[in-house]
Design a protein around this motif. Structure first.
Motif, PDB file in Angstrom:
ATOM      1  N   ALA A  29      22.401-102.943 -11.903  1.00 44.41           N
ATOM      2  CA  ALA A  29      23.374-103.014 -10.812  1.00 44.41           C
ATOM      3  C   ALA A  29      24.330-104.187 -10.999  1.00 44.41           C
ATOM      4  N   PHE A  30      23.778-105.416 -11.144  1.00 46.29           N
ATOM      5  CA  PHE A  30      24.693-106.558 -11.255  1.00 46.29           C
ATOM      6  C   PHE A  30      25.321-106.658 -12.637  1.00 46.29           C
ATOM      7  N   SER A 147      26.070-101.841  -0.927  1.00 43.81           N
ATOM      8  CA  SER A 147      26.545-100.704  -1.724  1.00 43.81           C
ATOM      9  C   SER A 147      27.700 -99.994  -1.026  1.00 43.81           C
ATOM     10  N   SER A 148      27.601 -99.846   0.294  1.00 42.19           N
ATOM     11  CA  SER A 148      28.695 -99.227   1.043  1.00 42.19           C
ATOM     12  C   SER A 148      29.953-100.089   0.993  1.00 42.19           C
ATOM     13  N   GLY A 198      23.483 -99.056  -6.900  1.00 39.35           N
ATOM     14  CA  GLY A 198      23.318 -99.697  -5.605  1.00 39.35           C
ATOM     15  C   GLY A 198      22.572 -98.810  -4.622  1.00 39.35           C
ATOM     16  N   TYR A 199      23.007 -97.557  -4.508  1.00 36.96           N
ATOM     17  CA  TYR A 199      22.328 -96.624  -3.602  1.00 36.96           C
ATOM     18  C   TYR A 199      20.944 -96.244  -4.135  1.00 36.96           C
ATOM     19  N   LEU A 200      20.801 -96.179  -5.454  1.00 33.73           N
ATOM     20  CA  LEU A 200      19.484 -95.914  -6.025  1.00 33.73           C
ATOM     21  C   LEU A 200      18.512 -97.022  -5.654  1.00 33.73           C
ATOM     22  N   ASN A 201      18.976 -98.263  -5.725  1.00 31.09           N
ATOM     23  CA  ASN A 201      18.132 -99.389  -5.330  1.00 31.09           C
ATOM     24  C   ASN A 201      17.728 -99.293  -3.861  1.00 31.09           C
ATOM     25  N   MET A 202      18.649 -98.853  -3.023  1.00 29.04           N
ATOM     26  CA  MET A 202      18.323 -98.713  -1.605  1.00 29.04           C
ATOM     27  C   MET A 202      17.137 -97.768  -1.416  1.00 29.04           C
ATOM     28  N   PHE A 203      17.169 -96.608  -2.086  1.00 25.76           N
ATOM     29  CA  PHE A 203      16.080 -95.643  -1.953  1.00 25.76           C
ATOM     30  C   PHE A 203      14.782 -96.168  -2.556  1.00 25.76           C
ATOM     31  N   VAL A 204      14.896 -96.856  -3.693  1.00 23.45           N
ATOM     32  CA  VAL A 204      13.685 -97.379  -4.336  1.00 23.45           C
ATOM     33  C   VAL A 204      13.027 -98.452  -3.465  1.00 23.45           C
TER      34      VAL A 204
END
Length: 238
Positions: A29-30, A147-148, A198-204
């Motif tokens: 991500a970063f 992420s948003s 970013g959104y993948l990290n949110m779900f994980v």
């Protein structure tokens, strides 16, 4: 005993394995956002048939208002043009996104160290699992917010460096005898990937919160207080 006891078994369980996944996805991500640098080439088609080009080079953290499009007073297509910069500033959303990613990267490393070396201390106390659950839940929420915000900031970058953005920024492009067009776009694939991660990290992280919750006393008390199947409750003596 509170000393180090190296044990790789937690990596085979969801609690440790998902934390390792979080560590890796934070890096992507970063890395995909913070290391970006790109250039758009703008072609000016003059009324007399001549063509001239301008370069707009931008990079993280995307303070576009500091990126020069025209440096110094110059003449383009027989028109005098003063110093002009791109319009927009997505630094706050980009830095927020990268900041959350770095924070999650560091916390994942610390959590993995605790899981692999101090799991006996982690499970013997109420503070460790509860603190881990609270931090995991907060970071999952932060991933949603950052992420948003970064998705909106990235769209602003694309708009400011596209044909319409350049045309509205450079007054020369609004003259009848000059046509401006971005003929070479910077490859923003890595920036698009950063939003996906970013959104993948949110779900994980949201999923990992459940596995951490199962280690807390709240979960154990909830299920230890329920009668087992086939176990009848004995009425109290009168």
């Amino acid at each position: 005993m509170t000393g180090l006891r190296l044990n790789l078994a937690p990596l085979k369980e969801p609690l440790g394995f998902v934390k390792l996944v979080e560590w890796l996805t934070a890096i992507f991500a970063f890395g995909s956002c913070g290391g970006f640098s790109g250039r758009n080439v703008i072609s000016l088609f003059c009324g007399d048939g001549r063509n001239q080009t301008l370069n707009a080079t931008f990079h993280y953290p995307f303070r576009l208002s500091q990126v020069p499009l025209v440096e110094g007073n110059t003449t383009l297509c027989n028109h005098s043009v003063s110093t002009t910069h791109l319009v927009g500033d997505s630094a706050s959303s980009a830095e927020f996104f990268v900041g959350v990613a770095v924070l999650c990267f560091l916390y994942s490393m610390v959590a993995l160290l605790v899981y692999l070396g101090y799991m006996h201390v982690y499970k013997d106390s109420d503070f460790g699992p509860i603190f881990d659950f609270a931090v995991t839940a907060v970071l999952a929420f932060l991933w949603l917010v950052c992420s948003s915000a970064w998705a909106k900031g990235l769209q602003n970058v694309k708009d400011a460096t596209g044909d319409e953005g350049i045309g509205s920024t450079l007054g020369l492009c609004r003259l009848g005898d000059v046509t401006c067009q971005v003929t070479e776009f910077a490859n923003m694939r890595t920036l698009n990937i950063s939003v996906v991660f970013g959104y993948l990290n949110m779900f994980v992280w949201a999923g990992n919160a459940w596995f951490v919750y199962k280690e807390t006393r709240w979960h154990s008390q909830r299920y230890s207080g329920q009668p087992g199947p086939g176990r009848a409750q004995v009425p109290a003596p009168i």
